[in-house]
Scaffold this active site. Structure first.
Site, mmCIF file in Angstrom:
data_model
loop_
_atom_site.group_PDB
_atom_site.id
_atom_site.type_symbol
_atom_site.label_atom_id
_atom_site.label_comp_id
_atom_site.label_asym_id
_atom_site.label_seq_id
_atom_site.Cartn_x
_atom_site.Cartn_y
_atom_site.Cartn_z
ATOM 1 N N ARG A 64 0.809 -1.217 0.000
ATOM 2 C CA ARG A 64 0.000 0.000 0.000
ATOM 3 C C ARG A 64 0.845 1.272 0.000
ATOM 4 N NH1 ARG A 64 -5.166 -0.666 0.840
ATOM 5 N NH2 ARG A 64 -5.383 1.347 1.895
ATOM 6 N N LYS A 171 1.564 -17.329 9.227
ATOM 7 C CA LYS A 171 0.994 -17.277 10.558
ATOM 8 C C LYS A 171 0.959 -15.822 11.042
ATOM 9 C CE LYS A 171 4.836 -17.529 13.572
ATOM 10 N NZ LYS A 171 4.974 -16.982 14.798
ATOM 11 N N HIS A 201 7.165 -22.299 9.005
ATOM 12 C CA HIS A 201 8.509 -22.394 8.407
ATOM 13 C C HIS A 201 9.365 -23.472 9.073
ATOM 14 C CE1 HIS A 201 9.838 -19.766 11.696
ATOM 15 N NE2 HIS A 201 11.076 -20.069 11.385
ATOM 16 N N LYS A 205 12.325 -26.717 7.468
ATOM 17 C CA LYS A 205 13.713 -26.949 7.874
ATOM 18 C C LYS A 205 14.101 -28.385 7.524
ATOM 19 C CE LYS A 205 13.492 -23.613 11.661
ATOM 20 N NZ LYS A 205 14.391 -22.512 11.310
ATOM 21 N N GLU A 239 15.862 -19.439 22.239
ATOM 22 C CA GLU A 239 16.327 -18.311 21.437
ATOM 23 C C GLU A 239 17.200 -17.412 22.296
ATOM 24 O OE1 GLU A 239 13.816 -16.887 18.082
ATOM 25 O OE2 GLU A 239 12.272 -17.145 19.604
ATOM 26 N N ASP A 257 3.269 -17.785 19.827
ATOM 27 C CA ASP A 257 4.284 -17.451 18.832
ATOM 28 C C ASP A 257 5.095 -18.669 18.380
ATOM 29 O OD1 ASP A 257 5.760 -15.387 17.366
ATOM 30 O OD2 ASP A 257 7.424 -15.855 18.705
ATOM 31 N N HIS A 262 4.924 -24.071 15.693
ATOM 32 C CA HIS A 262 6.154 -24.792 15.331
ATOM 33 C C HIS A 262 6.389 -26.030 16.202
ATOM 34 C CE1 HIS A 262 6.693 -21.181 13.142
ATOM 35 N NE2 HIS A 262 7.221 -20.464 14.098
ATOM 36 N N LYS A 374 12.598 -16.699 24.910
ATOM 37 C CA LYS A 374 13.480 -15.685 24.330
ATOM 38 C C LYS A 374 14.483 -15.255 25.394
ATOM 39 C CE LYS A 374 10.740 -13.903 20.585
ATOM 40 N NZ LYS A 374 11.424 -14.485 19.433
HETATM 41 C C1 BG6 Z 1 8.812 -17.101 14.308
HETATM 42 C C2 BG6 Z 1 8.486 -16.377 15.585
HETATM 43 O O1 BG6 Z 1 7.717 -17.836 13.870
HETATM 44 O O2 BG6 Z 1 9.894 -17.988 14.543
HETATM 45 C C3 BG6 Z 1 9.683 -15.619 16.107
HETATM 46 O O3 BG6 Z 1 7.419 -15.462 15.344
HETATM 47 C C4 BG6 Z 1 10.860 -16.556 16.248
HETATM 48 O O4 BG6 Z 1 9.410 -15.006 17.342
HETATM 49 C C5 BG6 Z 1 11.078 -17.338 14.962
HETATM 50 O O5 BG6 Z 1 12.007 -15.788 16.560
HETATM 51 C C6 BG6 Z 1 12.129 -18.399 15.170
HETATM 52 O O6 BG6 Z 1 12.436 -18.985 13.956
HETATM 53 P P1 BG6 Z 1 13.834 -19.692 13.716
HETATM 54 O O7 BG6 Z 1 13.717 -20.283 12.362
HETATM 55 O O8 BG6 Z 1 14.877 -18.616 13.834
HETATM 56 O O9 BG6 Z 1 13.967 -20.693 14.799
#
Ligand code: BG6
Length: 666
Positions: A64, A171, A201, A205, A239, A257, A262, A374
């Protein structure tokens, strides 16, 4: 009409036995966002290099903002914040990028005729590149606009056509069960289930996909893959990064999240029954059964089986400082922007640990422990399958005091490997055991370049292969599992936040959660590199470091907890990974303060005598513990370690250790 630059994509390392994706025009909604430059463009770049992108292809970026095609191309080509920065290959090849940019276009969808322009450009490019009227829509936009975009596409003639229409959606697929159901209903009122590709995603992997190959292409493990032989499973997504200014995280939290999507997906790969084929629906049907079998918790059960955490100020893994989550300006700002604005400190969880059960024949009674957070001490995604212990009884008249459980570990990232930890006899006349490992490392067996995870997603969608995408029923069931947890947490707001410091292993309660079950433990993956940072192990040879890393076990301790008590028998030595501890004299006076990297408790082990001092945690501490048997074995095998320990004993406690004491039987 422009003449078609019918140049072939400059494939540098064409993938063996793979055909390029179907011809298509890709329309990328939300192309001005981070996802496009950080992940999607590098993925497109990799697909070209691998020979997986068709010649009949072009991309229309739609957003946009008022940008021209030239601006869009320039933005993605930016020297500092473009493809050169985000590309995942070792070398950047300008030819590949030039091929892509020549096929990049932009349309501003904000004006009233924005979507008509999209439709016109799709038509034009379709003719130019002979894309067979196939259109791939990528919705890199918030779910709240999925419906509006779909409606506009419908109005502009995209409902039907000679070619296919496929939609990749990102997502979050809702923020709770009702919103997910609403979203699915909305999107399914425009498109059929088969047209929708919901990205998770993690499923892209390689190491996650390999869990299925490992389980079902090898006969060896499947007979053991059940409650009879597996004690429990641990899934960890740790993380090191903090919330990094992403204020919107505050409305999600780690359960929404990371875990609901995942981690549940990874869990289904570990727990599913063998599918009757590798077709998308056969696999997804088995995944659906696993999710259906996951026990739904009552509010009381949620409080018993889950732990929440939020990070406070601390030192991140990279040495930089992190402010407390709830003091992050982005978090505060995002709370103020809510309707109505919220002024109170955030109670959003940045860490969670869950104990789940898959109530079916195969997994009855086997706990699945999940944790993610995190601002933790390191980045690492690992799945640990812990087998039951072999019966010790036949070793009763040997020097073997106990048996360890075998473990199979899927290292998903950043290390990419599969490792089996088991017991082996140590060389020598006496029956002694030591944990050893066998490992398969991707980097040693395959030369494939590292990708973003999105390559396989885009490619799979182009060839109509939906295995790696989620389905309406899977998404909704995952929310059904998460919903009672979210409800119970909302009804009982955490009172102890922040309850872990940034850069640590997370809240102690997560350790308590697992330890209350037969004193099981989280398995922290310690690499030789991590150990090298500890003065005691610095410069150690690889054999030594590998032995130590397999022997150490983690322990989290609360402030003022006594770790070792004067006069008690000494069965462990400790290594302070995080936090501070105090050495107390007989009167309870602080004699010394121990810091990160310091060790303690080794003298009692060395001299086989009671603890000579009390050590108490001054702050919350993360400790690595080395048990007596392992300690003595490593001392025996590694002279250099023995020397260091003797020196510490001399310097700190003025104690000399005789050589025969080092060799004392355990
Ligand atoms: C995302 C989350 O889906 O995955 C993030 O929204 C997270 O918060 C990320 O950091 C982690 O992905 P990866 O591939 O780095 O483990």
């Amino acid at each position: 009409m422009e003449t078609a630059p019918t140049t072939k994509p400059p494939a540098l390392d064409p993938a063996a036995d793979s055909r390029p994706g179907d011809p298509c025009i890709m329309v990328l909604f939300g192309c001005g966002g981070d996802l496009t430059k950080r992940l999607l463009m590098p993925a497109i770049y990799n697909l070209v290099c691998d020979g997986l992108l068709p010649e009949q292809f072009a991309i229309i970026g739609a957003d946009r903002s008022d940008m021209t095609t030239e601006d869009f191309r320039a933005r993605l080509s930016d020297e500092k914040d473009g493809i050169k920065k985000y590309n995942t290959r070792k070398d950047f090849n300008p030819k590949v990028w030039a091929w892509i940019t020549s096929r990049l276009h932009y349309v501003n969808t904000a004006p009233a005729d924005g979507y008509t322009k999209v439709a016109e450009l799709v038509k034009k490019l379709d003719a130019q590149y002979q894309a067979r009227d196939n259109v791939l829509f990528y919705y890199a936009v918030p779910p709240s606009v999925f419906g509006a975009i779909s409606a506009k596409l419908y109005e502009n003639g995209f409902k039907e056509g000679k070619g296919w229409r496929r939609i990749i959606v990102e997502k979050p697929f809702g923020t709770d069960l009702p919103s997910a159901q609403k979203l699915n209903k909305e999107i399914l009122s425009f498109w059929n289930e088969e047209q929708i590709y919901r990205v998770d995603h993690y499923l892209g992997k390689e190491t996650v996909q390999n869990v299925l190959a490992f389980r079902f292409a090898n006969e060896m493990f499947e007979p053991l893959w059940n409650k009879k032989h597996i004690d429990h499973v641990q899934l960890t997504v740790s993380e090191a990064v903090d919330v990094e200014g992403r204020g919107y995280y505050d409305e999600a939290g780690v359960l929404r999240d990371m875990i609901q999507n995942h981690m549940f997906q990874m869990l289904t790969y570990i727990a599913m029954e063998p599918p009757i084929s590798f077709s998308a629906d056969d696999i997804r049907n088995e995944k659906a059964k696993v999710l259906k079998a996951i026990r739904l918790y009552s509010p009381e059960a949620v409080l018993r089986n889950t732990v929440r955490g939020q990070y406070g100020a601390g030192k991140k893994a990279d040495g930089t400082t992190s402010i407390a989550y709830r003091e992050d300006p982005a978090v505060i700002e995002s709370r103020k922007k809510r309707k109505p604005p919220v002024e109170t400190p955030s109670t959003t969880e940045t860490f969670a640990a869950l104990r789940l059960y898959v109530d079916n024949w195969r997994w009855e009674g086997v706990p699945f422990y999940l944790r993610s957070g995190k601002a933790l001490w390191k980045r690492g995604t690992d799945i640990v399958v812990q087998f039951k212990k072999a019966p010790w009884v036949l070793f009763r008249n040997t020097a073997v005091a106990k048996l360890n459980a075998d473990r199979l570990i899927f290292h998903i990232q950043p290390e990419q490997s599969i490792e089996l930890l088991f017991q082996a006899k140590t060389p020598g006349p006496v029956m002694q055991l030591q944990p050893v490992n066998m490992a398969f490392r991707y980097g040693e067996s395959f030369t494939a370049s590292r990708g973003t995870g999105y390559e396989v997603m885009i490619y799979s969608c182009m060839v109509g292969e939906a295995t790696l995408f989620s389905r309406t029923d899977l998404v909704e069931r995952a929310w059904e599992i998460a919903q009672p947890i979210m409800d119970a947490w909302a009804a009982n707001p955490a009172k102890d936040f922040p309850n872990y410091a940034a850069g640590t292993w997370g809240p102690k309660a997560a350790y308590d959660l697992i330890e209350m079950d037969n004193r099981r433990r989280w398995y922290e993956i310690i690499t030789s590199e991590t150990l090298q940072r500890v003065p005691l192990f610095k410069g150690g040879d690889p054999l030594f470091l590998s032995q130590v890393s397999m022997a150490l076990r983690p322990e989290a301790v609360s402030p003022s907890e006594v770790i070792v008590k004067k006069g008690d028998p000494g069965n462990e030595m400790y290594l302070l990974a995080r936090g501070e501890a105090e050495v107390l004299d007989g009167n309870g006076q602080v004699k010394a303060t121990l810091h990160e990297g310091d060790c303690f408790g080794e003298v009692a082990l060395l001299l086989s005598e009671p603890r000579i001092a009390t050590v108490r945690a001054k702050t919350a501490c993360d400790l690595f513990v080395l048990e007596k048997g392992d300690f003595s074995r490593i001392l025996r095998d590694h002279q250099q370690f023995a020397e260091t320990i003797k020196q510490i004993a001399r310097e700190r406690y003025n104690r000399a250790v005789a050589p025969e004491q080092l060799m004392a039987p355990t």
